[in-house]
Motif scaffolding. Structure first.
Motif, PDB file in Angstrom:
ATOM      1  N   GLN A 135      31.097  37.865  32.412  1.00 12.58           N
ATOM      2  CA  GLN A 135      31.702  38.337  33.575  1.00 12.58           C
ATOM      3  C   GLN A 135      32.684  39.375  32.876  1.00 12.58           C
ATOM      4  O   GLN A 135      33.587  40.354  34.225  1.00 12.58           O
ATOM      5  CB  GLN A 135      32.672  36.849  33.512  1.00 12.58           C
ATOM      6  N   VAL A 136      33.503  39.665  32.223  1.00 10.33           N
ATOM      7  CA  VAL A 136      34.462  40.536  31.611  1.00 10.33           C
ATOM      8  C   VAL A 136      34.521  41.887  31.814  1.00 10.33           C
ATOM      9  O   VAL A 136      34.397  43.080  32.213  1.00 10.33           O
ATOM     10  CB  VAL A 136      35.070  40.252  30.426  1.00 10.33           C
ATOM     11  N   GLY A 137      32.596  42.175  31.313  1.00 12.75           N
ATOM     12  CA  GLY A 137      32.227  43.571  31.249  1.00 12.75           C
ATOM     13  C   GLY A 137      31.947  43.979  32.729  1.00 12.75           C
ATOM     14  O   GLY A 137      32.153  44.799  33.450  1.00 12.75           O
ATOM     15  N   ARG A 138      31.687  43.313  34.050  1.00 16.68           N
ATOM     16  CA  ARG A 138      31.350  43.462  34.651  1.00 16.68           C
ATOM     17  C   ARG A 138      32.909  44.170  35.387  1.00 16.68           C
ATOM     18  O   ARG A 138      32.851  45.362  36.736  1.00 16.68           O
ATOM     19  CB  ARG A 138      30.427  42.546  35.624  1.00 16.68           C
ATOM     20  N   ALA A 139      33.735  42.587  35.453  1.00 11.88           N
ATOM     21  CA  ALA A 139      34.932  43.657  36.267  1.00 11.88           C
ATOM     22  C   ALA A 139      35.521  44.371  36.134  1.00 11.88           C
ATOM     23  O   ALA A 139      35.644  45.279  36.370  1.00 11.88           O
ATOM     24  CB  ALA A 139      35.720  41.986  35.328  1.00 11.88           C
ATOM     25  N   VAL A 140      35.420  45.128  34.654  1.00 13.00           N
ATOM     26  CA  VAL A 140      35.647  46.622  34.123  1.00 13.00           C
ATOM     27  C   VAL A 140      35.318  47.638  34.099  1.00 13.00           C
ATOM     28  O   VAL A 140      35.268  48.578  34.420  1.00 13.00           O
ATOM     29  CB  VAL A 140      35.555  46.605  32.368  1.00 13.00           C
ATOM     30  N   HIS A 141      33.794  47.127  34.260  1.00 14.39           N
ATOM     31  CA  HIS A 141      32.739  48.254  34.740  1.00 14.39           C
ATOM     32  C   HIS A 141      33.233  48.620  35.959  1.00 14.39           C
ATOM     33  O   HIS A 141      33.065  49.389  36.754  1.00 14.39           O
ATOM     34  CB  HIS A 141      31.230  47.996  34.517  1.00 14.39           C
ATOM     35  N   HIS A 142      32.810  47.538  37.430  1.00 15.39           N
ATOM     36  CA  HIS A 142      33.507  48.036  38.804  1.00 15.39           C
ATOM     37  C   HIS A 142      34.719  48.886  38.536  1.00 15.39           C
ATOM     38  O   HIS A 142      34.645  49.579  39.834  1.00 15.39           O
ATOM     39  CB  HIS A 142      33.643  46.525  39.244  1.00 15.39           C
ATOM     40  N   ALA A 143      35.699  48.106  37.769  1.00 11.85           N
ATOM     41  CA  ALA A 143      37.112  49.036  37.813  1.00 11.85           C
ATOM     42  C   ALA A 143      36.918  50.283  37.391  1.00 11.85           C
ATOM     43  O   ALA A 143      37.533  51.313  38.741  1.00 11.85           O
ATOM     44  CB  ALA A 143      38.015  48.044  37.173  1.00 11.85           C
ATOM     45  N   VAL A 144      35.660  50.648  36.523  1.00  9.08           N
ATOM     46  CA  VAL A 144      35.831  51.774  36.425  1.00  9.08           C
ATOM     47  C   VAL A 144      35.563  53.030  37.320  1.00  9.08           C
ATOM     48  O   VAL A 144      35.955  54.190  38.166  1.00  9.08           O
ATOM     49  CB  VAL A 144      35.362  52.254  34.963  1.00  9.08           C
ATOM     50  N   VAL A 145      34.634  52.411  37.633  1.00  9.35           N
ATOM     51  CA  VAL A 145      33.891  52.669  38.995  1.00  9.35           C
ATOM     52  C   VAL A 145      34.135  53.647  40.280  1.00  9.35           C
ATOM     53  O   VAL A 145      34.990  54.561  40.641  1.00  9.35           O
ATOM     54  CB  VAL A 145      33.084  52.149  39.086  1.00  9.35           C
TER      55      VAL A 145
END
Length: 215
Positions: A135-145
């Motif tokens: 969940q954390v990984g997805r949130a960070v990835h989405h934020a960077v994109v």
């Protein structure tokens, strides 16, 4: 008979006690590891009785998993705040990379690492830990994109963003043993240059052209 006004202060005290226990559990995990994060140690750190701790969290596993969820929520909230403050202009990419690195460092991340290590040899714990960290990984990835406007349909872009997260995890792990702030700063600056170049000058497609040879 309790009235609504009587129950409200009690509920607030219960909420405050629970929050103190979760903060204490994170601190114990970060400083003492899973073996040192006992219910008694957490209760002592929180300044409450062991009975009060067990009232909120009847089992140690329940306490540690609640602490992990608390960490996920805290890291996600911090990510949202930092994302809102990312500057525009030429310094944006480095600010985003620094944001990612910071998301995988600090007491919450240190505590999460201790649970990761324990989950590696505990299948039941691993089953509970992996979804929360994903969940954390997805949130960070989405934020960077979103922040960098990365088009993930372009070859190499998705991998570049994911590599940023992997780099941040590695730096967070290294920082667990020694303070390497100066080196981290140089790594962040250089990676930002490379990431910016990749997103602006995407790699050519790696798909092989179809063969025209008849079989």
């Amino acid at each position: 008979m309790d009235t609504a006004s009587d129950r409200e202060p009690r509920q607030e005290r219960s909420r405050v006690t629970r929050a103190r226990l979760l903060d204490a559990a994170v601190g114990c995990l970060a400083e003492r590891g899973v073996s040192g994060a006992t219910v008694g140690a957490v209760a002592e750190r929180a300044g409450v009785s062991r009975g009060a701790a067990q009232h909120h969290f009847p089992t140690r596993e329940g306490l540690l998993l609640a602490a992990l969820r608390h960490m996920v929520e805290s890291r996600s909230a911090d990510l949202r705040r930092r994302a809102d403050a990312v500057p525009a202009g030429p310094e944006r990419t480095e600010a985003v990379v620094q944001m990612v690195v910071d998301a995988f460092s600090g007491p919450d991340f240190d505590a999460a690492l201790q649970l990761w290590a324990a989950a590696a040899s505990d299948p039941a714990l691993r089953e509970r830990v992996i979804p929360l960290e994903e969940q954390v990984g997805r949130a960070v990835h989405h934020a960077v994109v979103e922040l960098l406007g990365a088009d993930e349909s372009i070859p190499g872009n998705r991998e570049a963003v994911q590599a940023t997260l992997d780099l941040a995890r590695g730096l967070g792990l290294a920082n667990l043993l020694t303070d390497d702030t100066a080196r981290r700063r140089r790594v962040v600056a250089q990676w930002a240059v490379m990431l910016d170049r990749t997103l602006r000058e995407p790699l050519p497609s790696t798909r092989s052209p179809r063969s025209t040879t008849k079989r």
